[in-house]
Design a protein around this motif. Structure first.
Motif, short mmCIF file in Angstrom:
data_model
loop_
_atom_site.label_atom_id
_atom_site.label_comp_id
_atom_site.label_asym_id
_atom_site.label_seq_id
_atom_site.Cartn_x
_atom_site.Cartn_y
_atom_site.Cartn_z
N ARG A 1 43.49 40.23 40.01
CA ARG A 1 42.75 41.50 40.11
C ARG A 1 42.27 41.97 38.74
O ARG A 1 41.17 42.51 38.61
CB ARG A 1 43.63 42.58 40.75
N PHE A 2 43.06 41.72 37.71
CA PHE A 2 42.68 42.16 36.37
C PHE A 2 41.61 41.24 35.77
O PHE A 2 40.72 41.71 35.05
CB PHE A 2 43.90 42.29 35.48
N LEU A 3 41.68 39.97 36.06
CA LEU A 3 40.60 39.09 35.63
C LEU A 3 39.31 39.43 36.38
O LEU A 3 38.21 39.34 35.82
CB LEU A 3 40.98 37.63 35.85
N SER A 4 39.45 39.85 37.64
CA SER A 4 38.27 40.27 38.40
C SER A 4 37.63 41.50 37.78
O SER A 4 36.40 41.66 37.83
CB SER A 4 38.65 40.54 39.86
N MET A 5 38.46 42.39 37.20
CA MET A 5 37.90 43.55 36.52
C MET A 5 37.03 43.10 35.35
O MET A 5 35.93 43.64 35.12
CB MET A 5 39.01 44.47 36.02
N LEU A 6 37.50 42.11 34.59
CA LEU A 6 36.69 41.59 33.49
C LEU A 6 35.40 40.97 34.02
O LEU A 6 34.33 41.11 33.41
CB LEU A 6 37.48 40.56 32.69
N ASP A 7 35.49 40.29 35.16
CA ASP A 7 34.29 39.73 35.78
C ASP A 7 33.33 40.83 36.20
O ASP A 7 32.11 40.68 36.06
CB ASP A 7 34.67 38.88 37.00
N GLU A 8 33.86 41.92 36.76
CA GLU A 8 33.01 43.04 37.16
C GLU A 8 32.20 43.54 35.97
O GLU A 8 31.00 43.81 36.09
CB GLU A 8 33.87 44.18 37.71
N LEU A 9 32.87 43.70 34.84
CA LEU A 9 32.17 44.18 33.65
C LEU A 9 31.13 43.17 33.18
O LEU A 9 30.01 43.54 32.80
CB LEU A 9 33.18 44.47 32.54
N ARG A 10 31.48 41.90 33.20
CA ARG A 10 30.56 40.86 32.77
C ARG A 10 29.32 40.78 33.66
O ARG A 10 28.20 40.56 33.20
CB ARG A 10 31.27 39.50 32.79
#
Length: 227
Positions: free
Chosen positions: A10-19
């Motif tokens: 979920r936290f890596l997905s947050m980084l993906d969301e920003l990217r």
């Protein structure tokens, strides 16, 4: 990278969301690596108990992140709004084994000095936050840490949420500067908080469009209650 838990993903997905979001410029990003020597939550909590004499509640296992570091510094610039934010989350064991932050006053009282000496930084804003950070405080005999927000000149503020709730809220705010004040006992009508108010208002204006998969109603309610 080792197999990740659903929580870590979920936290890596947050980084993906920003990217992946339009208009978001990611200025800095850190994705781990995963700390493998300490092990899982059980082993990390045993280490903390052995080294610090603090027995953390097992319920915190579900909020355990094994990343040595997880960071993003980002900005959104539109014709009508500018918004930026940052987070840099440390491994819980690294945070718990490093005690003390710098006081916000030149001559702290004994009480202030004691409080600052007990804080353990776990989320910092080293690139654009001008020394702001979030920290845990827990005494032997306590099983759930308190969460405090630290500003280099305004001082420290006890937050009205726990460590798991902090991380959950971070997934929504993505480190928007000043979001932590929404969970402190302050009036954001004070001139000292006008920059934070503008930042949060801009977040609530553009995030539903950029990141529609999140609920922002509770953040709006908290802002209204402090204005």
């Amino acid at each position: 990278m080792p197999d990740l838990s659903e929580y870590e993903r979920r936290f890596l997905s947050m980084l993906d969301e920003l990217r992946d979001a339009s208009d978001v410029e990611v200025l800095y990003e850190e994705r781990g690596p995963v700390e493998e020597e300490i092990g899982d939550a059980t082993e990390a909590f045993e280490l903390i108990a052995d080294e610090e004499g603090v027995v953390l509640d097992p319920s915190l296992h579900s909020s355990f992140l094994r990343f040595e570091g997880l960071s993003s510094h980002w900005a959104v610039e539109r014709s009508e709004v500018y918004l930026t934010g940052e987070f840099s989350v440390r491994h819980l064991a690294a945070a718990m084994l490093t005690t003390g932050v710098e006081p916000a006053v030149d001559e702290p009282t004994d009480q202030q000095r004691k409080l600052y000496s007990e804080l353990r930084a776990f989320d910092e804003q080293p690139r654009g936050g001008a020394g702001t950070l979030s920290a845990l405080r827990i005494d032997p005999g306590m099983s759930q840490p308190e969460v405090w927000y630290c500003h280099p000149t305004r001082g420290v503020f006890r937050m009205d949420l726990g460590y798991p709730e902090y991380l959950e809220t971070l997934l929504v705010t993505k480190g928007t500067y000043g979001w932590q004040y929404l969970f402190t006992d302050v009036s954001m009508r004070d001139i000292d908080f006008q920059g934070a108010v503008e930042s949060i208002q801009n977040m609530l204006l553009i995030f539903p469009d950029l990141f529609p998969g999140h609920d922002y109603d509770h953040l709006r309610a908290r802002l209204e209650a402090r204005l």
